[in-house]
Design a protein around this motif. Sequence first.
Motif, PDB file in Angstrom:
ATOM      1  N   LYS A   1       0.818  -1.223   0.000  1.00 13.32           N
ATOM      2  CA  LYS A   1       0.000   0.000   0.000  1.00 13.32           C
ATOM      3  C   LYS A   1       0.850   1.270   0.000  1.00 13.32           C
ATOM      4  O   LYS A   1       0.710   2.138  -0.870  1.00 13.32           O
ATOM      5  CB  LYS A   1      -0.909   0.020   1.234  1.00 13.32           C
ATOM      6  N   GLN A   2       1.708   1.386   0.995  1.00 14.06           N
ATOM      7  CA  GLN A   2       2.514   2.600   1.128  1.00 14.06           C
ATOM      8  C   GLN A   2       3.503   2.741  -0.021  1.00 14.06           C
ATOM      9  O   GLN A   2       3.834   3.857  -0.443  1.00 14.06           O
ATOM     10  CB  GLN A   2       3.249   2.597   2.475  1.00 14.06           C
ATOM     11  N   ASP A   3       3.977   1.607  -0.538  1.00  8.51           N
ATOM     12  CA  ASP A   3       4.910   1.649  -1.668  1.00  8.51           C
ATOM     13  C   ASP A   3       4.231   2.207  -2.914  1.00  8.51           C
ATOM     14  O   ASP A   3       4.857   2.906  -3.714  1.00  8.51           O
ATOM     15  CB  ASP A   3       5.453   0.247  -1.956  1.00  8.51           C
ATOM     16  N   ILE A   4       2.960   1.877  -3.089  1.00  5.32           N
ATOM     17  CA  ILE A   4       2.221   2.394  -4.242  1.00  5.32           C
ATOM     18  C   ILE A   4       2.140   3.916  -4.181  1.00  5.32           C
ATOM     19  O   ILE A   4       2.365   4.613  -5.183  1.00  5.32           O
ATOM     20  CB  ILE A   4       0.802   1.787  -4.296  1.00  5.32           C
ATOM     21  N   LYS A   5       1.855   4.445  -3.004  1.00  3.19           N
ATOM     22  CA  LYS A   5       1.799   5.903  -2.853  1.00  3.19           C
ATOM     23  C   LYS A   5       3.168   6.520  -3.124  1.00  3.19           C
ATOM     24  O   LYS A   5       3.271   7.560  -3.795  1.00  3.19           O
ATOM     25  CB  LYS A   5       1.325   6.269  -1.445  1.00  3.19           C
TER      26      LYS A   5
ATOM     27  N   SER B   1     -18.514  -2.017   2.891  1.00  3.17           N
ATOM     28  CA  SER B   1     -18.377  -0.972   3.907  1.00  3.17           C
ATOM     29  C   SER B   1     -17.647   0.238   3.341  1.00  3.17           C
ATOM     30  O   SER B   1     -18.032   1.390   3.587  1.00  3.17           O
ATOM     31  CB  SER B   1     -17.618  -1.514   5.123  1.00  3.17           C
ATOM     32  N   PHE B   2     -16.593  -0.013   2.579  1.00  2.00           N
ATOM     33  CA  PHE B   2     -15.800   1.066   1.988  1.00  2.00           C
ATOM     34  C   PHE B   2     -16.654   1.906   1.044  1.00  2.00           C
ATOM     35  O   PHE B   2     -16.643   3.143   1.105  1.00  2.00           O
ATOM     36  CB  PHE B   2     -14.610   0.466   1.230  1.00  2.00           C
ATOM     37  N   ILE B   3     -17.396   1.227   0.178  1.00  2.00           N
ATOM     38  CA  ILE B   3     -18.228   1.926  -0.806  1.00  2.00           C
ATOM     39  C   ILE B   3     -19.400   2.633  -0.130  1.00  2.00           C
ATOM     40  O   ILE B   3     -19.687   3.809  -0.412  1.00  2.00           O
ATOM     41  CB  ILE B   3     -18.754   0.942  -1.874  1.00  2.00           C
ATOM     42  N   CYS B   4     -20.077   1.930   0.765  1.00  2.00           N
ATOM     43  CA  CYS B   4     -21.272   2.489   1.408  1.00  2.00           C
ATOM     44  C   CYS B   4     -20.942   3.671   2.313  1.00  2.00           C
ATOM     45  O   CYS B   4     -21.743   4.600   2.456  1.00  2.00           O
ATOM     46  CB  CYS B   4     -21.997   1.409   2.210  1.00  2.00           C
ATOM     47  N   ASN B   5     -19.747   3.640   2.932  1.00  2.54           N
ATOM     48  CA  ASN B   5     -19.339   4.726   3.827  1.00  2.54           C
ATOM     49  C   ASN B   5     -18.546   5.815   3.109  1.00  2.54           C
ATOM     50  O   ASN B   5     -18.042   6.742   3.745  1.00  2.54           O
ATOM     51  CB  ASN B   5     -18.513   4.167   4.988  1.00  2.54           C
ATOM     52  N   LYS B   6     -18.414   5.674   1.782  1.00  2.81           N
ATOM     53  CA  LYS B   6     -17.759   6.682   0.940  1.00  2.81           C
ATOM     54  C   LYS B   6     -16.359   7.032   1.446  1.00  2.81           C
ATOM     55  O   LYS B   6     -16.007   8.201   1.635  1.00  2.81           O
ATOM     56  CB  LYS B   6     -18.624   7.942   0.855  1.00  2.81           C
ATOM     57  N   LYS B   7     -15.566   6.000   1.655  1.00  2.00           N
ATOM     58  CA  LYS B   7     -14.205   6.194   2.135  1.00  2.00           C
ATOM     59  C   LYS B   7     -13.283   6.640   1.002  1.00  2.00           C
ATOM     60  O   LYS B   7     -13.613   6.514  -0.181  1.00  2.00           O
ATOM     61  CB  LYS B   7     -13.685   4.903   2.765  1.00  2.00           C
ATOM     62  N   GLY B   8     -12.106   7.167   1.384  1.00  2.00           N
ATOM     63  CA  GLY B   8     -11.158   7.676   0.402  1.00  2.00           C
ATOM     64  C   GLY B   8      -9.869   6.875   0.358  1.00  2.00           C
ATOM     65  O   GLY B   8      -9.703   5.891   1.086  1.00  2.00           O
ATOM     66  N   PHE B   9      -8.931   7.322  -0.460  1.00  2.00           N
ATOM     67  CA  PHE B   9      -7.675   6.590  -0.636  1.00  2.00           C
ATOM     68  C   PHE B   9      -6.857   6.557   0.652  1.00  2.00           C
ATOM     69  O   PHE B   9      -6.221   5.552   0.968  1.00  2.00           O
ATOM     70  CB  PHE B   9      -6.846   7.223  -1.760  1.00  2.00           C
ATOM     71  N   SER B  10      -6.876   7.649   1.409  1.00  2.00           N
ATOM     72  CA  SER B  10      -6.138   7.669   2.678  1.00  2.00           C
ATOM     73  C   SER B  10      -6.717   6.645   3.650  1.00  2.00           C
ATOM     74  O   SER B  10      -5.982   6.044   4.440  1.00  2.00           O
ATOM     75  CB  SER B  10      -6.172   9.070   3.297  1.00  2.00           C
ATOM     76  N   ASP B  11      -8.038   6.435   3.592  1.00  2.00           N
ATOM     77  CA  ASP B  11      -8.665   5.405   4.431  1.00  2.00           C
ATOM     78  C   ASP B  11      -8.187   4.018   4.015  1.00  2.00           C
ATOM     79  O   ASP B  11      -7.935   3.152   4.858  1.00  2.00           O
ATOM     80  CB  ASP B  11     -10.188   5.475   4.316  1.00  2.00           C
ATOM     81  N   TYR B  12      -8.060   3.820   2.708  1.00  2.00           N
ATOM     82  CA  TYR B  12      -7.565   2.530   2.211  1.00  2.00           C
ATOM     83  C   TYR B  12      -6.159   2.258   2.734  1.00  2.00           C
ATOM     84  O   TYR B  12      -5.848   1.145   3.181  1.00  2.00           O
ATOM     85  CB  TYR B  12      -7.575   2.518   0.683  1.00  2.00           C
ATOM     86  N   LEU B  13      -5.304   3.275   2.707  1.00  5.63           N
ATOM     87  CA  LEU B  13      -3.935   3.106   3.187  1.00  5.63           C
ATOM     88  C   LEU B  13      -3.901   2.741   4.673  1.00  5.63           C
ATOM     89  O   LEU B  13      -3.046   1.977   5.118  1.00  5.63           O
ATOM     90  CB  LEU B  13      -3.129   4.380   2.952  1.00  5.63           C
ATOM     91  N   LYS B  14      -4.843   3.279   5.433  1.00  4.73           N
ATOM     92  CA  LYS B  14      -4.890   3.031   6.876  1.00  4.73           C
ATOM     93  C   LYS B  14      -5.669   1.762   7.233  1.00  4.73           C
ATOM     94  O   LYS B  14      -5.706   1.372   8.401  1.00  4.73           O
ATOM     95  CB  LYS B  14      -5.534   4.225   7.584  1.00  4.73           C
ATOM     96  N   GLY B  15      -6.305   1.148   6.235  1.00  2.18           N
ATOM     97  CA  GLY B  15      -7.128  -0.025   6.522  1.00  2.18           C
ATOM     98  C   GLY B  15      -8.449   0.337   7.161  1.00  2.18           C
ATOM     99  O   GLY B  15      -9.094  -0.492   7.809  1.00  2.18           O
ATOM    100  N   ASN B  16      -8.867   1.580   6.968  1.00  2.00           N
ATOM    101  CA  ASN B  16     -10.123   2.057   7.538  1.00  2.00           C
ATOM    102  C   ASN B  16     -11.244   1.903   6.506  1.00  2.00           C
ATOM    103  O   ASN B  16     -11.437   2.763   5.651  1.00  2.00           O
ATOM    104  CB  ASN B  16      -9.981   3.521   7.955  1.00  2.00           C
TER     105      ASN B  16
END
Length: 248
Positions: A144-148, A175-190
Amino acid sequence: MLILTILLLSLLINPTAHTSNICDNISLTKIMPYMPADYRIISKTPLKDVNLCDILIEANGKIIPIYANKEIAIVGSLFKNGKSLSSREINSYLSARFKKLFTKYGKNLSSSVAVSYFPQTAKSNGKFFYLVVDPECPYSNNIKQDIKRICNKLNIGAKLIFISKYKGSNSRIQSFICNKKGFSDYLKGNYGKTDRCKKGIDYIKRTNRLIIDNLNITETPTIILPSGKRYSGINTHLIEQFIKNNTK
C-alpha cells in the motif's frame, strides 16, 4: 544408461529430419495418455536444428510448454544462455491475449474505480494506472505505502479497483463503498463500519465480472496501464520499472 542416452539424442537431433514438418501429426494424447481431455493447443513452432516442435497448450486454466515430436514429449522449461525461453513465450502469449481482452473491455475500467490518488503535481499531466486489489489479500496490503511512494516519485496517479476473492472481502468492500471512504482510508485499513447497501453490492458484482470474468485477472495486486499492459506481483522495484518504462 549409455544406450538410452544415445537413443534419446537420436530422437532429438536428427540430421535428416525436416524441422519444417516436425510439428505435423503429433498426437500428445498418444504419447502422454494422462493429458487432460479438454487441453487446447495455442501454438506450434518448429525448433531450429532440433528434432522437436515447441507446443504451447492451455489446460485447466494454465499455460504449459511442451517440446515434442512423433515419439517423445518433454514437459517443462527450455533454457538458452541462462534465460528461460518458455517463460518468455508464455508471457508473450499472455500479454497478447490480455491486449485483446483489454481492447474489448478496457473502456469499462473507469466505471469500476472506487477511489483515486493523484499527487498534486500529477493532476495536470493526466498520467495514471489502475490498481486492482482485494482488501483481504496480504500481498495487496503489503505494498500500500509503496504504491503511494511510487506515485509521488513518478508523478503519476493511481485508480483503485476492488475485487472480491478472499474470505471477508465482500463486507470490507461494501463498507468502503457504502461509507464513501477515500484513498487515505484505504492506506490506513479504515473501511468504515460494517454496512450493506445496494451500491456496494452492485459494485462487487460489476468489478468481479469485469476484472475476473472478462479480463481474466485473478492475481492481486495487478497494475493495468491505459495502454493495455499489465503487471501482477509485489516486487515494488519491478512495479516501479514497469510503470516507468511503459508510461510516456
